[in-house]
Design a protein around this motif. Structure first.
Motif, short mmCIF file in Angstrom:
data_model
loop_
_atom_site.label_atom_id
_atom_site.label_comp_id
_atom_site.label_asym_id
_atom_site.label_seq_id
_atom_site.Cartn_x
_atom_site.Cartn_y
_atom_site.Cartn_z
N GLN A 10 0.83 -1.20 0.00
CA GLN A 10 0.00 0.00 0.00
C GLN A 10 0.86 1.25 0.00
O GLN A 10 0.56 2.23 -0.70
N VAL A 11 1.95 1.23 0.79
CA VAL A 11 2.85 2.38 0.82
C VAL A 11 3.53 2.56 -0.53
O VAL A 11 3.59 3.67 -1.08
N ARG A 12 4.05 1.46 -1.09
CA ARG A 12 4.72 1.57 -2.39
C ARG A 12 3.73 2.03 -3.46
O ARG A 12 4.09 2.84 -4.33
N ALA A 13 2.51 1.53 -3.41
CA ALA A 13 1.52 1.94 -4.41
C ALA A 13 1.28 3.45 -4.35
O ALA A 13 1.19 4.11 -5.38
N ALA A 14 1.20 4.00 -3.14
CA ALA A 14 1.00 5.44 -3.00
C ALA A 14 2.17 6.21 -3.58
O ALA A 14 1.99 7.21 -4.30
N LEU A 15 3.39 5.76 -3.29
CA LEU A 15 4.58 6.45 -3.79
C LEU A 15 4.67 6.35 -5.31
O LEU A 15 4.97 7.34 -6.00
N MET A 16 4.40 5.16 -5.86
CA MET A 16 4.45 4.99 -7.31
C MET A 16 3.39 5.85 -8.00
O MET A 16 3.65 6.46 -9.05
N SER A 17 2.22 5.91 -7.41
CA SER A 17 1.12 6.66 -8.01
C SER A 17 1.41 8.15 -8.08
O SER A 17 1.00 8.83 -9.02
#
Length: 309
Positions: free
Chosen positions: A65-72
């Protein structure tokens, strides 16, 4: 099948995630990607970010979830505040589903946040204060702790400082750097007080909270991680907090480590050795720290009894 293999290979290096551009680059059409998400065969934890696994098979982990936010939010995004502390492994903050992301001014204004738990901060940390934590960009330990202690109360702030020191993420000299870093910022006056109370010998937030309750109740311990030995030098045990002259120690009993069968057996044998050597052993839990008066009262009674004895 070939493109599925390629996309999973790419995802393997990104905590199982791929972005929309990567999917399109390996031959998927926008319509196919949308259908995969709609049907539940792919999950979309953030805007234009995908976990190519069915919703019924796996739930995105916290790290995903954290990586998804950063990638987005693009290559300029990085974890800050409590999320950065979490990635560093710094304890002391309450559990939260929020994901704190920093972006420099212009990028923050253009950003579109697609996750309800993402808290976007318009920040501009210098490049030298950013690090990669297993591939996730975040503020370094000094910047992270400095940002956190400006935003929280005394007990969690001192717990965060103690945890960072105990884990070796900070050294004593870094506390002066943090004080310099936070000067003139809102909350700096209180935060400087938290820095003065930091002690890296505390091995858990519970130990920190127990110590602070004793300090506030005017029965501060005179030792932390006190080694108690017999006349031959044999180590009988180590007390989390100690009052040496009256021979009183206090143990901060976290639920997880002290409820395992082996731990219970070890704790009992250690307590028997200490009691036979004339020491009074007090035990406190997280619930005990919620009452400002309870721990000081118990300690004060134990000290009085020991002196009388």
């Amino acid at each position: 099948m070939v493109r599925e293999g390629w996309i999973r290979q790419v995802a393997a290096g990104q905590d199982g995630l791929v972005c929309r551009e990567q999917a399109l680059g390996y031959g998927y059409t926008r319509h196919e990607v949308d259908n995969l998400v709609t049907s539940g065969r792919w999950q979309s934890p953030a805007r234009a970010i995908y976990l190519p696994q069915p919703v019924w098979a796996v739930k995105p982990s916290r790290r995903q979830q954290v990586r998804a936010a950063l990638m987005s939010l693009g290559p300029a995004a990085y974890a800050v505040h409590g999320t950065a502390a979490e990635l560093h492994g710094i304890a002391g903050l309450p559990r939260s589903d929020e994901i704190h992301v920093g972006l420099p001014g212009t990028a923050a204004k253009r950003a579109r946040v697609g996750q309800p738990d993402v808290v976007l901060h318009q920040l501009g940390h210098p490049a030298g204060s950013l690090v990669s934590l297993d591939g996730l960009p975040a503020t370094d330990a000094i910047a992270t702790v400095g940002d956190v202690i400006l935003r929280v109360g005394r007990y969690p702030a001192v717990s965060v400082l103690d945890s960072a020191l105990n884990r070796g993420l900070l050294v004593e000299d870094d506390l002066a750097s943090i004080a310099h870093q936070i000067r003139r910022r809102r909350g700096a006056i209180a935060a400087r007080g938290y820095l003065a109370e930091a002690d890296g010998r505390a091995q858990s937030p519970l130990e920190t909270r127990t110590r602070l309750r004793c300090v506030d109740g005017r029965v501060p311990p005179d030792a932390l991680q006190l080694e108690i030995r017999d006349d031959d030098g044999y180590l009988l045990g180590i007390g989390d907090l100690g009052w040496r002259a009256p021979q009183v120690i206090a143990e901060a009993d976290g639920q997880a480590p002290h409820t395992l069968p082996d731990a219970i057996f070890t704790d009992r044998r250690r307590q028997n050795r200490l009691a036979n050597a004339g020491w009074t052993i007090l035990r406190f839990t997280w619930q005990d720290t919620l009452d400002p008066a309870y721990i000081p009262w118990i300690v004060r009674q134990a000290l009085a009894t020991s002196r009388h004895r």
